[in-house]
Design an enzyme around this catalytic site. Structure first.
Site, PDB file in Angstrom:
ATOM      1  N   ASP B 264       1.264  -1.473  -0.232  1.00  0.00           N
ATOM      2  CA  ASP B 264       0.238  -0.021  -0.177  1.00  0.00           C
ATOM      3  C   ASP B 264       0.863   1.288  -0.270  1.00  0.00           C
ATOM      4  O   ASP B 264       0.549   2.111  -0.716  1.00  0.00           O
ATOM      5  CB  ASP B 264      -0.689  -0.224   1.282  1.00  0.00           C
ATOM      6  CG  ASP B 264      -1.662   1.357   1.520  1.00  0.00           C
ATOM      7  OD1 ASP B 264      -2.880   1.192   0.123  1.00  0.00           O
ATOM      8  OD2 ASP B 264      -1.656   2.003   1.801  1.00  0.00           O
ATOM      9  N   GLY B 399      -3.214   5.606  -0.124  1.00  0.00           N
ATOM     10  CA  GLY B 399      -2.118   4.314  -1.746  1.00  0.00           C
ATOM     11  C   GLY B 399      -3.838   3.491  -2.045  1.00  0.00           C
ATOM     12  O   GLY B 399      -3.876   4.202  -3.435  1.00  0.00           O
TER      13      GLY B 399
END
Lengths: 428, 506
Positions: B264, B399
């Site tokens: 992420d 993200g």
């Protein structure tokens, strides 16, 4: 059957002749520079240039807190070592800073050079600097000066000094007829509400001072009368009186009572008949009384001490006594102007302990002995007093919040009841 | 004041006019201290300037001593009192108080706040410290150190001290004195008894540590344990000073290294970051940003002129131009010019970031009330690294969220204007780009002289711009406009947009 004892029967009214505790010592107040924070929001095309040290810059940045969100209309011309070496250099430096500023900010129509402690001590003559700069920058920008220094002024006196300087520039009034000048910075919403009431009464010729734009300065003439909307404007009032403006003596428009009395003084001066006055004020007055009454149930009988801060203390004490039925212990004010406060002092109970100036430690000793239910004080003292178990209200909030007039009476009362309500809510 | 307020039984008498008392509220309101700073102001007024300000000061010192019974008295002048030249040191000495009186010469017109704190600490130590007992220090004992530098109103000093004390304890090192934070006069006297000093905040403690080294042969640490690598280095430094082995299990609670490697975090790669603050935090934060977060340092600077050399060296490492200034307008100019995706700064840079609508996290004093959190949130040590990871990522779009917004940008829910889901509703109404343009329009005063007008966007080009993912659209717009201006183009077409893209991607 028990006889009904009226709670406040023993009190006699009137503090006009009461002896005042006058103290000198360590103070805990802002200096007059902080007035810039509300003045620059009010006079929208004015700029306030503090001529001072880094400490002054830090004060107005941190006190204002709003620095740089949008480019603020105040700044500091910082006096440094070189300027201390020679006044001539300091003047050159000041001229340069002002020229740069005005070149960058074409929207500035009025520039105040604001004196600070260092500029006073090194005797930098800002009024002459203002004259010199005025010649250079008129007609586009007018340059005025006043002192906001901590050796001359406390907190709200900065506004007084500013308005007194501005009074000099008020144009002469040419039109005929009686004209009212309402003096003191008020929130726009308060101005609008008061305007409406005055018009309904039939008073059409009035102006607020300071105006929202420096290009619309109110004109004054022999038929102008003024009334103060803020209690800290002694010098401005004196200036206006010296120009032939008659000052109306009135209590300040705080709470349902204060607002009514203030409007009444105006109505009398303009020969508005009583029925008309009642018609216009009845509904808003009732609204104000109702909204205040809600807070009275929480505050009635609670004791309160005001530590000196803004000079609003005496009118506020009258409001909390008269309309919230609170018990006044000590009412401290940085400076007591007997004449301007006369209509307020008349309405305080004679038992009130009045104090002028400050010796902080002695005053805190008296708080310890009194154990008031609520202390109104400056920001630097509030948390330490809370930590000792007191309940406090920051006096600065009473300066920045719109509290004048009928529609704000409830909000004003809420400022006093909220800290106590919060204390009751928290259990941990 | 930061030094006096940090300590337990000193009192500072400051010759100052009444406005200067505002300094108290920095401590009671911003740091939420439950007590008043131990400072008495002489509060002189214009009418006192005639001659008796000196008497006023003497009374203030005498009263403060009677009331507070401190173990040491500091005396000094504010910027205004400096000008009236009353000599607080001499006046206070004349009172013959039964405790040490330490005069401070802090030239306010030349020097700034960190220097003042450093000088105050140094004078206190010089005046109070006593040589260690030779026999005691020769006898076998557990290795010991002092922690130097933390003050009141410092950025997370309280929590850093706790974290580093725990770390030193885990290493088997005894912490003798922490100063000035929570130190008493008695503690300061004992400083020479430790084997070495840990300097956590060089801006405050370097002068003192250097002096202690010269006087008592006490070495001091150079590494600032901010970030995982620096903390490991710090551990190596103190264990070599104390000749101790490094125990296992020190890193058990450290998560930032793995979090940074989790998929992420891929979106963090090369995020452009600008750093500004005190030199120590900037240099350390730049290293963490670059090596442990994968950011690109596009600019850094400091207001601490005393540490300009260190900052210049760091700037060389990232091949950027360092900014050494205390003019916030210059900092703002630089940020505008670099258009970073994240600002790590002080309270001042937070204002700038808000105005330019750039995400921001605070890494250095001066700070805001919210930088004194109720929870434990150190910046130093392994827990500090965890905190840095969280607080720097927080203002950015996460993200997965950033990717989804890019992929589904026509979706009613994932539209351009959607704010990061964790930031509430405050930014919902505006996209960064329009906000920027509004700011630019409302705040630029109408120039009187005609300036070269910016190029106008054609309808097609504006549409094409809309197809670019919004989080890079602001940059694309600025780049294109700059390119058009440079090329002297009055209208921006689709062509111009792609020409500019090619031009800047060289």
């Amino acid at each position: 059957m028990n006889p009904v004892i009226p709670i406040r029967s023993a009190e006699t009214l009137g503090c006009a002749n009461t002896a005042v505790i006058s103290e000198k010592g360590q103070r805990q107040v802002f200096c007059g520079l902080t007035g810039i924070i509300w003045l620059h929001r009010k006079i929208q095309d004015a700029f306030f240039l503090v001529v001072g040290s880094r400490t002054c810059a830090h004060l107005i940045q941190s006190a204002a807190g709003v620095m740089i969100f949008a480019e603020p209309r105040f700044g500091t011309a910082i006096i440094d070592e070189r300027d201390l070496a020679g006044i001539a250099d300091a003047n050159d430096e000041l001229d340069r800073v002002v020229s740069e500023l005005l070149a960058r900010r074409q929207d500035i129509k009025l520039l105040f050079l604001v004196g600070s402690c260092p500029s006073e001590v090194i005797k930098l003559d800002l009024s002459r600097a203002a004259e010199r700069l005025c010649k250079q920058h008129m007609p586009h920008t007018r340059v005025l000066s006043y002192s906001g220094s901590g050796i001359e002024t406390t907190f709200t006196q900065g506004e007084d000094a500013c308005l007194a300087a501005l009074t000099e520039t008020l144009p002469a009034r040419t039109s005929q007829g009686k004209h009212l000048l309402i003096v003191g910075t008020l929130a726009d919403v308060v101005e609008d509400q008061l305007s409406l009431l005055l018009r309904k009464m039939g008073i059409d010729h009035f102006d607020f001072f300071p105006p929202r734009r420096s290009t619309t300065l109110p004109a004054i003439g022999p038929e102008t009368v003024c009334v103060l909307a803020q209690p800290f404007l002694a010098d401005t009032a004196k200036q206006l009186e010296s120009k032939g403006v008659k000052r109306l003596e009135a209590p300040f428009p705080l709470g349902a009572e204060g607002t009514t009395q203030w409007l009444q003084v105006i109505a009398q001066a303009f020969a508005i008949d009583h029925t008309r006055f009642e018609e216009v004020t009845q509904a808003p007055r009732q609204r104000a009384e109702q909204s205040v009454a809600r807070h009275r149930t929480q505050l009635q009988g609670k004791s309160i001490t005001f530590l000196p801060d803004s000079q609003l203390e005496i009118p506020l004490a009258r409001f909390v006594y008269q309309e919230l039925h609170m018990k006044l212990l000590e009412v401290g004010t940085p400076y007591l102007h007997r004449q301007i406060m006369a209509p307020e002092l008349e309405q305080l109970p004679s038992s009130t302990r009045l104090s002028e100036g400050q010796s902080l430690e002695l005053q805190l000793d008296r708080c310890d002995a009194d154990q008031p239910d609520l202390i109104v004080c400056g920001l630097g003292l509030a948390n330490p007093l809370e930590a000792k178990g007191f309940t406090t209200k920051w006096s600065i909030e009473l300066v920045f919040t719109p509290i004048q007039g009928y529609e704000q009476a409830g909000d004003l009362a809420a400022l006093f009841s909220r800290p106590l309500a919060r204390k009751l809510k928290l259990v941990a | 004041m930061r030094v006096a307020t940090a300590m337990t039984n000193v009192h500072y008498v400051l010759h100052a006019p009444q406005g200067d008392t505002y300094a108290d509220l920095l401590f009671t309101m911003i740091e939420r201290l439950p007590r008043r700073p131990p400072v008495t102001y002489s509060t002189f007024q214009a009418r006192d300037l005639g001659g008796d300000t000196a008497q006023l000061f003497k009374e203030a010192v005498a009263n403060a001593f009677d009331r507070f019974q401190p173990q040491a008295v500091l005396v000094g002048s504010s910027c205004t009192a400096e000008l009236i030249q009353d000599d607080p040191g001499g006046l206070a000495r004349a009172l013959n108080l039964p405790v040490p009186v330490i005069p401070l010469e802090l030239p306010a017109y030349q020097r700034k706040e960190n220097w003042g704190a450093s000088e105050t600490f140094y004078q206190l130590v010089r005046n109070l410290v006593k040589p260690a007992d030779k026999d005691l220090s020769a006898a076998p004992h557990k290795p010991s150190c002092n922690i130097l530098g933390p003050t009141a109103l410092g950025f997370r000093h309280r929590d850093d001290v706790r974290e580093i004390s725990q770390l030193l304890q885990a290493l088997g090192i005894e912490v003798k004195v922490i100063a000035p934070l929570n130190a008493s006069v008695e503690d300061i006297r004992k400083l020479a008894q430790a084997d070495f000093n840990v300097v956590l905040y060089p801006e405050i403690a370097n002068t003192t540590a250097q002096w202690l080294e010269r006087q008592f042969n006490q070495p001091y640490t150079r590494t600032i344990p901010i970030g995982v690598s620096a903390t490991r280095e710090f551990i190596r430094e103190v264990t070599s000073l104390s000749e101790l082995p490094i125990p296992v299990g020190l890193e058990d609670d450290m998560h930032s290294v793995w979090y940074s490697r989790s998929v992420d975090s891929t979106y963090l790669t090369g995020k452009r970051v600008f750093l500004f603050g005190d030199a120590t935090h900037v240099v350390a934060a730049a290293r963490f940003a670059s090596e442990e977060m994968g950011f690109e340092v596009v600019g850094l600077g400091t207001y601490s002129r005393e540490f300009a050399r260190e900052v210049r060296e760091a700037a060389k490492k990232y091949q950027v131009e360092p900014l050494i200034t205390d003019d916030y307008l210059a900092v703002e100019e630089q940020i505008k010019h670099l258009h970073p995706e994240l600002i790590l700064g002080t309270q001042m840079e937070r204002h700038i970031a808000k105005r330019l609508n750039i995400p921001c996290a605070v890494i250095s004093a001066p700070v805001h009330i919210q930088d004194f959190p109720a929870r434990y949130a150190p910046q130093m040590g392994f827990e500090g690294a965890n905190v840095l990871f969280d607080t720097w990522v927080h203002p950015l779009m996460m993200g997965l969220e950033e990717h989804l917004l890019g992929m589904f940008r026509e979706d009613f829910e994932f539209h351009d204007g959607a704010a990061p889901s964790h930031l509430g509703s405050s930014r919902v109404a505006e996209t960064p780009v329009t906000a920027l343009r509004e700011v630019a329009q409302t705040e630029l005063p109408k120039p009187i002289t005609a300036q070269p007008a910016s190029s106008a966007w054609s309808i097609e080009a504006e549409k094409e711009l809309g197809k670019i993912p919004f989080f890079v659209r602001g940059k694309a717009r600025r780049n294109t406009e700059r390119y058009a201006l440079e090329q002297g183009l009055s209208t921006i077409t689709v062509e111009t947009l792609y020409d500019a893209k090619a031009h800047f991607s060289r």
